[in-house]
Design a protein around this motif. Structure first.
Motif, mmCIF file in Angstrom:
data_model
loop_
_atom_site.group_PDB
_atom_site.id
_atom_site.type_symbol
_atom_site.label_atom_id
_atom_site.label_comp_id
_atom_site.label_asym_id
_atom_site.label_seq_id
_atom_site.Cartn_x
_atom_site.Cartn_y
_atom_site.Cartn_z
ATOM 1 N N PHE A 148 0.842 -1.206 0.000
ATOM 2 C CA PHE A 148 0.000 0.000 0.000
ATOM 3 C C PHE A 148 0.874 1.252 0.000
ATOM 4 C CE2 PHE A 148 -2.101 3.448 2.274
ATOM 5 C CZ PHE A 148 -3.275 3.581 1.536
ATOM 6 N N THR A 149 1.914 1.253 0.821
ATOM 7 C CA THR A 149 2.841 2.389 0.861
ATOM 8 C C THR A 149 3.556 2.553 -0.472
ATOM 9 O OG1 THR A 149 3.172 2.088 3.245
ATOM 10 C CG2 THR A 149 4.841 3.356 2.047
ATOM 11 N N GLN B 91 1.308 4.256 -3.032
ATOM 12 C CA GLN B 91 1.190 5.704 -2.826
ATOM 13 C C GLN B 91 2.442 6.428 -3.324
ATOM 14 O OE1 GLN B 91 -1.909 6.482 -2.029
ATOM 15 N NE2 GLN B 91 -2.122 4.255 -1.857
ATOM 16 N N LYS B 92 3.613 5.851 -3.047
ATOM 17 C CA LYS B 92 4.856 6.465 -3.519
ATOM 18 C C LYS B 92 4.925 6.455 -5.042
ATOM 19 C CE LYS B 92 7.767 5.528 0.529
ATOM 20 N NZ LYS B 92 8.963 4.794 1.028
ATOM 21 N N LYS C 60 2.432 6.501 -7.164
ATOM 22 C CA LYS C 60 1.514 7.504 -7.695
ATOM 23 C C LYS C 60 2.146 8.898 -7.642
ATOM 24 C CE LYS C 60 -2.858 5.146 -6.619
ATOM 25 N NZ LYS C 60 -4.094 5.153 -5.792
ATOM 26 N N THR C 61 2.817 9.202 -6.542
ATOM 27 C CA THR C 61 3.456 10.504 -6.397
ATOM 28 C C THR C 61 4.601 10.669 -7.391
ATOM 29 O OG1 THR C 61 2.891 10.561 -4.035
ATOM 30 C CG2 THR C 61 4.657 12.024 -4.793
#
Length: 290
Positions: free
Chosen positions: A277-278, A281-282, A284-285
């Motif tokens: 999950f982390t 998110q990274k 996507k950024t």
């Protein structure tokens, strides 16, 4: 792709020829190709046998054809058995309209690499001009394919992209995975790791993905390495971001944009899922800024 040594082959059209391996078709290669005249061709001299390369031969030819109309191939197994005079004679017998040859400053050819640019200049007839491109330097260092391969092996794929002018990619067949992703983690497309391929350092990457039969480019996060937390098998698993792929394609291409983290062992699937999950998110950024 015509074989340059075939008995019945002659190039009666092109007046200039660039010679080299052209592995990667990187910035230095692109500069060299710009020195060809309006009727230029490329002669790839490289091993027929599979060795880890920045770009497989088929892809190399496709990239080169964005610069020139015709790409020829001479197996290094054959070229390395020719003395310099015979190599030069082969060039002239096949390129009957040649007026210009372009090579890099570190060009070597023939038996035991005994020939260099100066040797070739001496052997060419007066009507054929030899242009030798000096070293293409970035921050004072001459750019070579081996430097880019080293970047990729270290996981520095963003730096490799700058040198290649495109992301480093792997293409392969989609295979059945462990089925853990869709059941307990995140769904993934699993690609068979190509044999003898150059591989980035093991870990997790922000990627862009192209599926066979689709013009779309998807954003994703890929794991490459041995599955330390499960079966220890080598895998390339890609989770597509913000899209569902109901039917897996036969093949896909994964382009590596930025490394997120190293390969890590997790004691249980819950911890692994939290880390994924982390990672998502990274990714996507990172992909928003690339």
């Amino acid at each position: 792709m015509p074989l340059f040594f075939a008995k019945d082959f002659k190039d009666t059209e092109n007046t200039s020829l660039a010679i080299g391996k052209f592995d990667g078709v990187h910035l230095a290669h692109q500069k060299l190709l710009s020195l060809l005249d309006g009727k230029g061709a490329v002669l790839i001299v490289d091993w027929l046998q599979n060795k880890p390369a920045l770009t497989p031969l088929k892809e190399r030819i496709k990239l080169l054809k964005t610069f020139v109309k015709q790409v020829y191939f001479l197996p290094l197994e054959k070229a390395s058995r020719l003395v310099p005079a015979d190599f030069c004679a082969l060039l002239l017998s096949k390129g009957v309209c040649l007026q210009k040859i372009v090579v890099g400053y570190d060009f070597h050819f023939g038996l035991n690499k005994m020939g260099d640019a100066q040797t070739l200049q001496h052997l060419l007839p007066p009507h054929v001009h030899l242009e030798v491109m000096p070293a293409f330097k970035i921050k004072g260092m001459a750019l070579h394919a081996r430097h880019i391969r080293a970047c990729i092996k270290r996981g520095e794929v963003a730096l490799a992209t700058q040198f290649l002018t495109r992301p480093f990619s792997l293409e392969g067949v989609v295979i059945l995975g462990q089925r853990l992703g869709s059941k307990e983690l995140y769904p993934t497309l699993n690609m068979a790791v190509p044999k003898n391929a150059l591989l980035p350092a093991f870990g997790v990457y922000a990627v862009r993905v192209q599926l066979e039969g689709s013009p779309s480019v998807f954003e994703g996060v890929s794991f490459l390495g041995e599955r330390l937390s499960t079966d220890k098998h080598l895998a390339l698993e890609t989770h597509i971001l913000n899209a569902k792929i109901p039917t897996p394609p036969k093949t896909l291409r994964v382009s590596f944009i930025q490394k997120i983290r190293d390969n890590t062992f997790f004691a249980n699937l819950q911890d692994l899922k939290a880390q994924i999950f982390t990672d998502i998110q990274k990714a996507k950024t990172l992909l928003k800024t690339q």
